[in-house]
Design a protein around this motif. Structure first.
Motif, PDB file in Angstrom:
ATOM      1  N   SER A 227       0.818  -1.228   0.000  1.00  0.00           N
ATOM      2  CA  SER A 227       0.000   0.000   0.000  1.00  0.00           C
ATOM      3  C   SER A 227       0.843   1.266   0.000  1.00  0.00           C
ATOM      4  CB  SER A 227      -0.933   0.011   1.214  1.00  0.00           C
ATOM      5  OG  SER A 227      -1.773  -1.109   1.192  1.00  0.00           O
ATOM      6  N   GLY A 228       1.950   1.249   0.760  1.00  0.00           N
ATOM      7  CA  GLY A 228       2.806   2.432   0.852  1.00  0.00           C
ATOM      8  C   GLY A 228       3.547   2.762  -0.423  1.00  0.00           C
ATOM      9  N   PRO A 242      -0.709   1.717   9.881  1.00  0.00           N
ATOM     10  CA  PRO A 242      -1.928   1.723  10.701  1.00  0.00           C
ATOM     11  C   PRO A 242      -2.840   2.916  10.391  1.00  0.00           C
ATOM     12  CG  PRO A 242      -0.022   1.203  12.048  1.00  0.00           C
ATOM     13  CD  PRO A 242       0.504   1.621  10.710  1.00  0.00           C
ATOM     14  N   ASP A 243      -2.235   4.069  10.109  1.00  0.00           N
ATOM     15  CA  ASP A 243      -3.041   5.249   9.794  1.00  0.00           C
ATOM     16  C   ASP A 243      -3.775   5.052   8.468  1.00  0.00           C
ATOM     17  OD1 ASP A 243      -3.710   8.174  10.361  1.00  0.00           O
ATOM     18  OD2 ASP A 243      -2.863   8.318   8.334  1.00  0.00           O
ATOM     19  N   HIS A 247      -7.670   5.308   8.272  1.00  0.00           N
ATOM     20  CA  HIS A 247      -8.236   6.494   7.594  1.00  0.00           C
ATOM     21  C   HIS A 247      -7.908   6.494   6.100  1.00  0.00           C
ATOM     22  CE1 HIS A 247      -8.989   8.086  11.607  1.00  0.00           C
ATOM     23  NE2 HIS A 247      -7.706   7.876  11.904  1.00  0.00           N
ATOM     24  N   PRO A 248      -8.336   5.468   5.364  1.00  0.00           N
ATOM     25  CA  PRO A 248      -7.969   5.402   3.936  1.00  0.00           C
ATOM     26  C   PRO A 248      -8.501   6.567   3.116  1.00  0.00           C
ATOM     27  CG  PRO A 248      -9.662   3.771   4.466  1.00  0.00           C
ATOM     28  CD  PRO A 248      -9.193   4.346   5.765  1.00  0.00           C
ATOM     29  N   GLU A 249      -9.585   7.194   3.599  1.00  0.00           N
ATOM     30  CA  GLU A 249     -10.185   8.307   2.852  1.00  0.00           C
ATOM     31  C   GLU A 249      -9.284   9.541   2.799  1.00  0.00           C
ATOM     32  OE1 GLU A 249     -11.277   8.806   7.134  1.00  0.00           O
ATOM     33  OE2 GLU A 249     -11.260   7.101   5.734  1.00  0.00           O
ATOM     34  N   LEU A 250      -8.272   9.592   3.668  1.00  0.00           N
ATOM     35  CA  LEU A 250      -7.360  10.757   3.696  1.00  0.00           C
ATOM     36  C   LEU A 250      -6.190  10.598   2.716  1.00  0.00           C
ATOM     37  CD1 LEU A 250      -7.161  11.312   7.575  1.00  0.00           C
ATOM     38  CD2 LEU A 250      -8.672  12.427   5.921  1.00  0.00           C
TER      39      LEU A 250
END
Length: 414
Positions: A227-228, A242-243, A247-250
């Motif tokens: 993902s990163g 973890p963030d 909070h995937p919408e951010l």
């Protein structure tokens, strides 16, 4: 003390699923390991393991399972086949409020059934204990390669579902002869692991993300993307996994750098609907968008891959997406199209191997909790409904289940 009687049900969902929770040999192993268990199998003419294979190992066949304590299947049980007041284990596909299964959940509540969903059986940290993910990845990567070979008329692989076992499928690997293309595999779980297993056995070299992006190769290569590697939060400089999951919408997608160098994309990453899509449909019209074949192994329709407009079937696994019109066309109809493989039940193509793997998970990770009073809370966490009510964890499904009642009343009114 009477034994805990487990019944393996005949799969009733259409299209048919040939998998089984416990193979004949896994039944024998379970009985040896758990003396307090008794297993019977409902006869089936569609199962990948024949009735005779169970009989050979002295596993009883029994049509009427109403005297069983626990009933185990794979896919959703047709409503008319549900036996009231029983405990069922199967993939219910209800926890995301899938519209087609609201009536099923309503019926489970009305029939006073305890439903334990394999998908919800997790460790205390939330890691899944039983899944078919590895085989989704294995068959998905194979299908992706089959699709790429067909599109570019490089080689013709025998479809996985026509192979008796995985070993037969692996005999096809020698046919794979590729030019120096780049293959991107997204994800870090079981599905991605299965896909990379296939690429490794085909002799395709794995390279770092940096080398994948910036170096040229004289042979086909692949890179695993986490993902990163293709998401970022604009207001934060350092990646924080973890963030991202909280909070995937951010976040926004940075996958554009990969579309410029990738030929074949294998999408294996779990996707949260609140997370950004990998790319936009308009991106596919850019002259530097290089991807021409996508194996959407996770098969989220209109999910992380916006060109996945519908799921495909085992017998017809691919279609073309025309970037200019945004329309779907028959597979391999135009070389400038993007060819999409989006089979949504991939493990069904190797049902015998997938069933063996699944039975291993059950024996190691689930059955012990049936006999140790569930001291780690595994079964409790996985229980969606009990005694005619939703459990607290799944109480958010009440409106969804009630919508089936509202739908019936509307039908009566019409």
């Amino acid at each position: 003390m009477s034994k805990l009687k487990v019944g393996i049900i005949k799969e009733g969902k259409v299209p048919v699923d040939k998998r089984v929770p416990l193979t004949p040999k896994k039944c024998v192993e379970a009985l040896q390991e758990f003396p307090g268990m008794e297993i019977v199998v409902q006869p089936s003419d569609i199962r990948c393991f024949k009735d005779a294979e169970y009989k050979e190992l002295n596993i009883p066949l029994q049509d009427d399972l109403s005297d069983c304590d626990i009933l185990m299947g794979v896919k959703e049980v047709p409503i008319e086949q549900l036996i009231p007041n029983k405990t069922y284990f199967f993939f219910s596909h209800t926890i995301k409020k899938q519209p087609h299964n609201a009536k099923l959940l309503r019926a489970i509540l009305d029939k006073n059934i305890t439903l334990i969903d394999y998908e919800t059986l997790t460790t205390s940290e939330g890691q899944r204990l039983v899944a078919f993910g590895r085989y989704a990845g294995i068959v998905g990567a194979y299908n992706g390669m089959l699709t790429y070979g067909k599109k570019h008329r490089l080689f013709d692989l025998k479809p996985a579902y026509l192979c008796h076992e995985m070993e037969d499928m692996q005999e096809e690997y020698f046919k794979v002869k590729l030019p120096p293309i780049k293959i991107a595999v997204t994800g870090g779980g079981r599905v991605a692991g299965g896909a990379m297993e296939v690429l490794d056995k085909m002799g395709i070299r794995r390279v770092s993300v940096f080398d994948y992006l910036y170096k040229q190769f004289t042979e086909p290569v692949y890179a695993q993307l986490h993902s990163g590697d293709y998401n970022r939060r604009p207001d934060v400089e350092v990646w924080d996994s973890p963030d991202f999951y909280a909070h995937p919408e951010l976040y926004e997608s940075t996958f554009g750098k990969f579309t410029k160098v990738t030929d074949l994309l294998m999408a294996c990453a779990y996707w949260d609907p609140k997370a950004p899509k990998l790319f936009k449909e308009e991106d596919t019209r850019q002259p530097d968008f290089k991807i021409d074949t996508i194996a959407d192994i996770t098969c989220d329709v209109d999910g992380s891959i916006p060109t996945t407009k519908r799921a495909t079937t085992i017998s017809e696994p691919a279609y073309d997406y025309n970037p200019e019109t945004g329309e779907l066309e028959p597979a391999y109809s135009n070389k400038s199209n993007i060819t999409i493989m989006a089979v949504d039940n991939l493990p069904c193509e190797l049902p015998r191997n997938a069933s063996r793997d699944f039975g291993r998970h059950l024996i190691d990770n689930v059955f012990p909790h049936l006999f140790n009073r569930d001291k780690e809370g595994v079964l409790e966490r996985g229980t969606i409904a009990k005694a005619g009510k939703l459990t607290e964890k799944y109480s958010y499904l009440k409106d969804y289940a009630d919508s089936a009642v509202a739908g019936k009343e509307k039908e009566r009114a019409i």
